[in-house]
Design an enzyme around this catalytic site. Structure first.
Site, PDB file in Angstrom:
ATOM      1  N   THR A   1      25.846   8.065   1.433  1.00 60.62           N
ATOM      2  CA  THR A   1      24.696   7.273   1.868  1.00 60.62           C
ATOM      3  C   THR A   1      25.200   5.933   2.392  1.00 60.62           C
ATOM      4  O   THR A   1      26.411   5.703   2.468  1.00 60.62           O
ATOM      5  CB  THR A   1      23.721   7.037   0.696  1.00 60.62           C
ATOM      6  OG1 THR A   1      24.297   6.099  -0.221  1.00 60.62           O
ATOM      7  CG2 THR A   1      23.406   8.334  -0.033  1.00 60.62           C
ATOM      8  N   CYS A   2      24.272   5.029   2.696  1.00 62.37           N
ATOM      9  CA  CYS A   2      24.703   3.730   3.213  1.00 62.37           C
ATOM     10  C   CYS A   2      25.406   2.900   2.149  1.00 62.37           C
ATOM     11  O   CYS A   2      26.173   1.986   2.473  1.00 62.37           O
ATOM     12  CB  CYS A   2      23.507   2.955   3.772  1.00 62.37           C
ATOM     13  SG  CYS A   2      22.208   2.645   2.568  1.00 62.37           S
TER      14      CYS A   2
ATOM     15  N   GLU B   1      15.183   2.373  -6.723  1.00 61.47           N
ATOM     16  CA  GLU B   1      14.779   2.871  -5.399  1.00 61.47           C
ATOM     17  C   GLU B   1      14.546   4.379  -5.430  1.00 61.47           C
ATOM     18  O   GLU B   1      15.184   5.116  -6.192  1.00 61.47           O
ATOM     19  CB  GLU B   1      15.838   2.518  -4.354  1.00 61.47           C
ATOM     20  CG  GLU B   1      17.130   3.294  -4.472  1.00 61.47           C
ATOM     21  CD  GLU B   1      17.800   3.509  -3.125  1.00 61.47           C
ATOM     22  OE1 GLU B   1      17.088   3.854  -2.175  1.00 61.47           O
ATOM     23  OE2 GLU B   1      19.021   3.358  -3.052  1.00 61.47           O
TER      24      GLU B   1
END
Length: 559
Positions: free
Chosen positions: A157-158, A222
């Site tokens: 992921t980022c 998140e």
């Protein structure tokens, strides 16, 4: 003096014998730290050198024991003793090769994660190591092609890039994965080792469950990471490298993530990377100009849609969205009808950028979309928005080159710059994270029980096959004695009788080999039952399952 000379001769033989054993062991195990002139120059120097390699020291110790137990491994000794059938150095070498192979192929397999994240690694390195979702299946195939890797999964992921594997040999598995990561990314092994983290078995399990629950995210709690874990399962399904243990791990992680979000309030009011990016823009723009700032969003995928959603939530009523196709933008426009969302193609991106005050980039491009030369050509922005064009880049690899920071009229922010925004709400969710830990621990315990119970599966299969062979043989004997005059119903009745007897006899042993994690039987008791049944029915094979896998992999690699 004669006695002393004899003693010296014997000692020299022993030294030569030991030296030969170490020479062979050194060549087998790849000791580059020893020179041929000082392997055993003195007992103190050799022991101090070997202390650096405790596991290999035990192996060398066993080698020397083998050597001492033989008549001789030294040609000069053989000449003195005058034995006709003498073992040659070549046979000793073969013996040691077998010993070395047996030593590591009988290790137990390990579940482990090797990775980097926003805590351990700057974005400059993370973007080199990132693996696009479309390439995950290829990465799994390449990883499982390594000699000591049996199963694999990629979570990129980022904020992180993590490789989960089942390794047939722990230390060799780590070495192979790190070398693979280095070769694929171009990041040197030494630099990788400075930033990577490494977790084994239960610690690796707990880490993934925390990741899935949002406890290890830049933005605590998140929700997007759970969808990304689901995507790992979706892309891995049907891939033989995404095997039983790894797929079970990720499916349990999804369960843990869902429980944490359902049973705690950690996600209440939480933000994602996308909303943190919008908040950062709000912080960096002059307060009076936020409502009038011209906004451009490059990319209409998952991240882009979330950026648009949070911009709207903050009061933005007009924006331009650049994307390869209009389909996704049209779908977003349909969802938010009260907002003016203007679609533009990629060919119009620089024109749109020239008319924007704030530019959000969130695409999966491997190459930067904005470089210094592009930004220098853009007209300056109004002093009403601070006199600087804001580039907020939440892509990994980055869509905005680091060189853009050198342009006086531009300010560039990436995902690592979101920490200042996230810190404002983090304290409130830390207490909620403590509530989540008890749920995670429950799920880790359940998964570990399930994973450990897989050790009994080969025994269950072998026991059932053993019973089936006896049943089939005895049934054939019975049928042959009964003759050909039996009806189908009679044959079926006898067959059902044999199956019923076997199933009832096996029921007890099978129940004592299964571990669901909800019963009160400890795992040790179940494994003791497994070993007892293996001994009683002679179910053990000469070569372990791991050894078979490693030999098979190495054999394929040599073809």
């Amino acid at each position: 003096m004669a006695a002393a000379a004899a003693s010296g001769f014997v000692n020299s033989i022993a030294l030569s014998e030991s030296k030969l054993g170490v020479d062979i062991a050194v060549s087998l195990l790849g000791f580059n730290h020893f020179s041929s002139s000082n392997h055993l120059s003195s007992s103190s120097s050799s022991s101090s050198s070997l202390a650096c390699f405790p596991s290999r020291t035990r192996f060398l110790s066993n080698v020397l024991k083998v050597n001492r137990g033989r008549k001789s491994l030294n040609p000069r000794c053989e000449a003195v003793e005058g034995i006709g059938s003498r073992p040659s150095p070549l046979s000793a070498l073969e013996l040691l090769k077998t010993s070395a192979a047996d030593r590591y192929t009988k290790e137990s397999s390990s579940l482990m994660v090797i990775g980097i994240n926003f805590r351990t690694t700057p974005i400059e390195i993370r973007e080199k190591l990132s693996i696009p979702e479309a390439q995950w299946p290829q990465a799994i195939s390449e990883l499982c092609g390594l000699n000591h890797i049996d199963e694999a999964a990629v979570l990129s992921t980022c904020n992180r890039m993590e490789i989960y594997v089942v390794a047939l040999s722990q230390h060799r598995g780590v070495k192979e994965v790190i070398e693979w990561m280095s070769k694929r990314s171009g990041v040197p092994v030494s630099e990788l080792c400075e930033h990577r983290f490494l977790l084994y078995n239960k610690d690796a399990t707990r880490h993934l469950f925390e990741v899935s629950s949002g406890l290890d995210s830049l933005v605590l709690g998140e929700g997007q990471i759970l969808a990304q874990v689901r995507q790992v399962v979706k892309s891995g399904e049907g891939d033989p490298g995404f095997g039983r243990k790894i797929s079970g791990l990720f499916k349990h992680a999804i369960t843990a993530g869902k429980r944490v979000r359902t049973e705690t309030s950690i996600s209440t009011g939480s933000v994602s990377v996308s909303s943190a990016a919008v908040d950062l823009a709000q912080v960096k723009l002059p307060q009076f100009s936020y409502a009038t700032a011209r906004v451009l969003v490059v990319g209409a995928g998952k991240m882009g849609k979330l950026v648009i959603k949070h911009l709207i939530a903050k009061g933005c009523t007009k924006m331009v969205v650049v994307n390869r196709t209009e389909d996704k933008v049209a779908a977003i426009r349909e969802e938010f009808r009260d907002v003016e969302i203007i679609y533009r193609s990629l060919e119009e991106m620089y024109t749109c950028a020239s008319e924007a005050d704030v530019i959000f980039t969130c695409t999966a491009s491997d190459e930067p979309l904005f470089l210094k030369k592009h930004v220098q050509m853009l007209p300056p922005v109004s002093s009403n928005v601070g006199g600087h064009r804001l580039f907020i880049d939440i892509s990994v690899p980055r869509n905005v080159g680091s060189c853009v920071s050198d342009v006086d009229t531009a300010h560039v922010y990436n995902v690592d710059d979101l920490k200042e925004v996230v810190a404002a709400t983090k304290e409130d969710r830390l207490q909620k994270a403590l509530e989540a830990q008890s749920i995670i621990w429950e799920e880790v315990t359940k998964f570990e029980a399930w994973k450990d119970s897989l050790e009994t599966v080969p025994t269950i299969k072998k026991l059932r096959a053993y019973a089936e062979r006896i049943r089939a043989a005895e049934l054939d004997k019975c049928m042959s004695k009964m003759g050909d005059n039996m009806s189908k119903s009679q044959k079926k009745a006898i067959y059902d009788l044999s199956m019923g007897i076997i199933n009832k006899l096996l029921h007890g042993p099978m129940e004592h080999l299964r571990c669901s994690g909800t019963d009160n039987r400890p795992l040790g008791e179940i494994l003791d039952n497994m070993h007892a049944l293996n001994r009683i029915f002679s179910l053990d094979t000469e070569i372990s399952v791991l050894e078979e896998k490693i030999r098979s992999k190495m054999g394929k690699g040599q073809k």
